[in-house]
Design an enzyme around this catalytic site. Structure first.
Site, short mmCIF file in Angstrom:
data_model
loop_
_atom_site.label_atom_id
_atom_site.label_comp_id
_atom_site.label_asym_id
_atom_site.label_seq_id
_atom_site.Cartn_x
_atom_site.Cartn_y
_atom_site.Cartn_z
N GLY A 138 -11.42 5.29 3.69
CA GLY A 138 -12.22 6.14 4.59
C GLY A 138 -13.71 5.83 4.59
N HIS A 189 0.86 -1.19 0.00
CA HIS A 189 0.00 0.00 0.00
C HIS A 189 0.89 1.24 0.00
CE1 HIS A 189 -2.82 3.06 1.30
NE2 HIS A 189 -3.78 2.25 0.91
N GLU A 224 -4.09 2.19 -7.25
CA GLU A 224 -4.46 3.31 -6.38
C GLU A 224 -3.50 4.47 -6.65
OE1 GLU A 224 -6.71 1.85 -2.62
OE2 GLU A 224 -4.58 1.75 -2.21
#
Ligand code: PGA
Length: 246
Positions: free
Chosen positions: A227, A86, A160
């Protein structure tokens, strides 16, 4: 391919009680919850339909690595997936491509399905789409470098773009642009690594408002949600939206 929703809770929530409540909101067949290690046991007991995974693992299965959790430990707790590489791990924990490649190898070795995250920072994206593609291609090649015979391996890629993560405005990447990059990633994985079929996700400020547009893209096989997965009511809405793509 059905479309999956991955909830990346990151370093949240702060109590087991809250973790159990959140897990309840996402307990559906097409959902995977990526849980902080401390709450694995409680979440495992709560879930009836969703599967779960972890957000990081070590590159070793056991040994003198204070504070680390191994892929073998996660697997034995019932985890199916582990996020690896990540951008927050790359940035704040200085994880290099070499470390990430070793983690991918260790996760596969323990029988976990790695969710390998790739994506360009804003400085690269400013150089245009070709620069972003070259960056992602280099990441993929470095992060998969330790894996031989990828052909029969189960692995998920999450695209991402770093600059689209945790933006309150709901993501600045358009689903069309994300789909183009994901199409590019899939073509690389198919031609260079013979990985087919391969699930490629999009992540970066995906929420109840934009999820429908993201999942409508045929190239995108699911979403990695940070989130927005922490709001039980909002996440329930997202689970419903993803249900229409099963
Ligand atoms: P975000 O996080 O949805 O909060 O942008 C996504 C991720 O980092 O996996």
């Amino acid at each position: 391919m059905s479309k999956l929703l991955f909830a990346n809770w990151k370093m949240n929530p702060t109590s087991e009680k809250e973790a159990v409540r959140l897990a309840g909101a996402g307990d559906a067949k097409h959902v995977v919850i990526l849980v902080p290690f401390l709450f694995l046991s409680a979440v495992k007991k709560t879930l009836k339909r969703a599967r779960f995974g972890v957000q990081n693992v070590s590159w070793e299965q056991e040994g003198p690595l204070t504070g680390e959790i191994s892929p073998a430990m996660a697997k034995k707790m019932g985890a199916v997936y582990s996020v690896i590489g990540h951008s927050e791990r790359r940035e704040f924990f200085c994880e290099s491509d070499a470390v990430i490649a070793a983690k991918v190898q260790a996760a596969l070795g323990a029988g976990l399905i790695p969710i390998l995250c790739v994506g360009e920072p804003l400085s690269v994206r400013r150089g245009g789409r070709a620069a972003a593609k070259a960056y992602v291609e280099q990441q993929l090649s470095a992060d998969l470098s330790k894996i031989q015979k990828l052909k029969n391996k189960k692995i998920i890629i999450a695209y991402e773009p770093v600059w689209a993560i945790s933006t309150s405005g709901g993501g600045r990447e358009t689903p069309k642009d994300a789909a183009e990059m994901i199409g590019f990633i899939r073509s690389l994985l198919t031609t260079h690594y013979h990985l087919h079929p391969i699930r490629v996700l999009y992540g970066g400020s995906v929420n109840a408002k934009n999820l429908g547009r993201v999942l409508a893209m045929k190239e995108i096989d699911g979403a990695l949600v940070g989130g927005a997965s922490l709001d039980p009511a909002g996440f329930r809405k997202m689970v419903k939206i993803a249900e229409t793509y099963q």
